[in-house]
Design a protein around this motif. Structure first.
Motif, PDB file in Angstrom:
ATOM      1  N   SER A 272      21.239 -61.017  53.154  1.00  0.00           N
ATOM      2  CA  SER A 272      20.239 -60.969  51.994  1.00  0.00           C
ATOM      3  C   SER A 272      18.924 -60.719  52.330  1.00  0.00           C
ATOM      4  O   SER A 272      18.657 -61.481  53.319  1.00  0.00           O
ATOM      5  CB  SER A 272      20.631 -62.084  50.939  1.00  0.00           C
ATOM      6  OG  SER A 272      20.122 -63.230  51.614  1.00  0.00           O
ATOM      7  N   GLY A 273      18.098 -60.408  51.333  1.00  0.00           N
ATOM      8  CA  GLY A 273      16.638 -60.585  51.565  1.00  0.00           C
ATOM      9  C   GLY A 273      16.235 -59.812  52.752  1.00  0.00           C
ATOM     10  O   GLY A 273      16.708 -58.736  53.027  1.00  0.00           O
ATOM     11  N   PRO A 274      15.135 -60.312  53.660  1.00  0.00           N
ATOM     12  CA  PRO A 274      14.942 -59.760  54.993  1.00  0.00           C
ATOM     13  C   PRO A 274      15.765 -59.639  55.825  1.00  0.00           C
ATOM     14  O   PRO A 274      15.971 -58.722  56.749  1.00  0.00           O
ATOM     15  CB  PRO A 274      13.879 -60.610  55.522  1.00  0.00           C
ATOM     16  CG  PRO A 274      13.515 -61.612  54.347  1.00  0.00           C
ATOM     17  CD  PRO A 274      14.487 -61.649  53.484  1.00  0.00           C
ATOM     18  N   GLY A 275      17.264 -60.396  55.631  1.00  0.00           N
ATOM     19  CA  GLY A 275      18.461 -60.175  56.600  1.00  0.00           C
ATOM     20  C   GLY A 275      18.871 -58.566  56.753  1.00  0.00           C
ATOM     21  O   GLY A 275      19.388 -58.156  57.413  1.00  0.00           O
ATOM     22  N   ARG A 276      18.835 -57.991  55.553  1.00  0.00           N
ATOM     23  CA  ARG A 276      19.221 -56.615  55.368  1.00  0.00           C
ATOM     24  C   ARG A 276      18.133 -55.888  56.534  1.00  0.00           C
ATOM     25  O   ARG A 276      19.093 -54.937  57.151  1.00  0.00           O
ATOM     26  CB  ARG A 276      18.769 -55.906  53.928  1.00  0.00           C
ATOM     27  CG  ARG A 276      19.451 -56.588  53.099  1.00  0.00           C
ATOM     28  CD  ARG A 276      19.424 -55.935  51.582  1.00  0.00           C
ATOM     29  NE  ARG A 276      20.055 -56.592  50.706  1.00  0.00           N
ATOM     30  CZ  ARG A 276      19.962 -56.511  49.418  1.00  0.00           C
ATOM     31  NH1 ARG A 276      19.178 -55.409  48.733  1.00  0.00           N
ATOM     32  NH2 ARG A 276      20.757 -57.224  48.593  1.00  0.00           N
ATOM     33  N   VAL A 277      17.323 -56.082  56.801  1.00  0.00           N
ATOM     34  CA  VAL A 277      16.278 -55.113  57.685  1.00  0.00           C
ATOM     35  C   VAL A 277      16.909 -55.810  59.125  1.00  0.00           C
ATOM     36  O   VAL A 277      17.095 -54.721  59.991  1.00  0.00           O
ATOM     37  CB  VAL A 277      14.895 -55.524  57.850  1.00  0.00           C
ATOM     38  CG1 VAL A 277      14.153 -55.022  58.975  1.00  0.00           C
ATOM     39  CG2 VAL A 277      14.395 -55.139  56.455  1.00  0.00           C
ATOM     40  N   LEU A 278      17.322 -56.914  59.408  1.00  0.00           N
ATOM     41  CA  LEU A 278      17.830 -57.237  60.563  1.00  0.00           C
ATOM     42  C   LEU A 278      19.225 -56.695  60.902  1.00  0.00           C
ATOM     43  O   LEU A 278      19.410 -56.042  61.978  1.00  0.00           O
ATOM     44  CB  LEU A 278      18.098 -58.661  60.577  1.00  0.00           C
ATOM     45  CG  LEU A 278      18.403 -59.528  62.077  1.00  0.00           C
ATOM     46  CD1 LEU A 278      17.525 -59.278  62.948  1.00  0.00           C
ATOM     47  CD2 LEU A 278      18.821 -61.089  61.660  1.00  0.00           C
TER      48      LEU A 278
END
Length: 135
Positions: free
Chosen positions: A11-17
């Motif tokens: 979720s959140g910035p984890g999507r970019v990761l």
């Protein structure tokens, strides 16, 4: 009242990761397969290590993208293995380049990939730790 569990890693910035891991999973695995099929005898150790890196990136992607408890454990294991791999292979390729006539994803700490393979596991471990706390 039950205590909230860990936040999803995707979720959140984890999507970019997750997206970065997916790109590395695809690119490392595809590159290794082309090298193994086309010229395995030239650098078998390097090509097998590249394939291993690709598999690790696939497992990390699955772990980071998933929402079940076992996904988090998979992500921890894969990203920790990735960190050890990039440090060990990176060090070996700096001090004993003769065993690696062709680059791997983790050669010289990921130099051929802009050192992202060196930085990525640190970010992954930080994100897993950060999202592991109740939010």
């Amino acid at each position: 009242m039950s205590e909230p569990g860990p936040r999803p890693t995707s979720s959140g910035p984890g999507r970019v990761l997750v997206a970065v891991y997916a790109i590395f999973a695809l690119s490392a695995t595809a590159r290794a397969l082309v090298q193994i099929v086309g010229r395995f005898s030239e650098a078998p150790l390097a090509y097998v290590l590249s394939l291993a890196a690709g598999v690790v990136y696939i497992l990390a992607t699955i772990g980071l993208a998933g929402r079940r408890p076992w996904h988090r454990r998979l992500a921890w294991a894969a990203v920790a293995f990735e960190l050890v791999g990039v440090l060990v292979v990176g060090t070996l390729t700096v001090f004993d380049a003769g065993d690696f006539p062709d680059d791997t994803v983790w050669s010289v700490y990921g130099r051929g990939y802009g050192f992202i393979p060196l930085v990525l596991p640190f970010i992954g471990l930080w994100w897993l730790r950060r999202t592991g706390r109740p939010g």
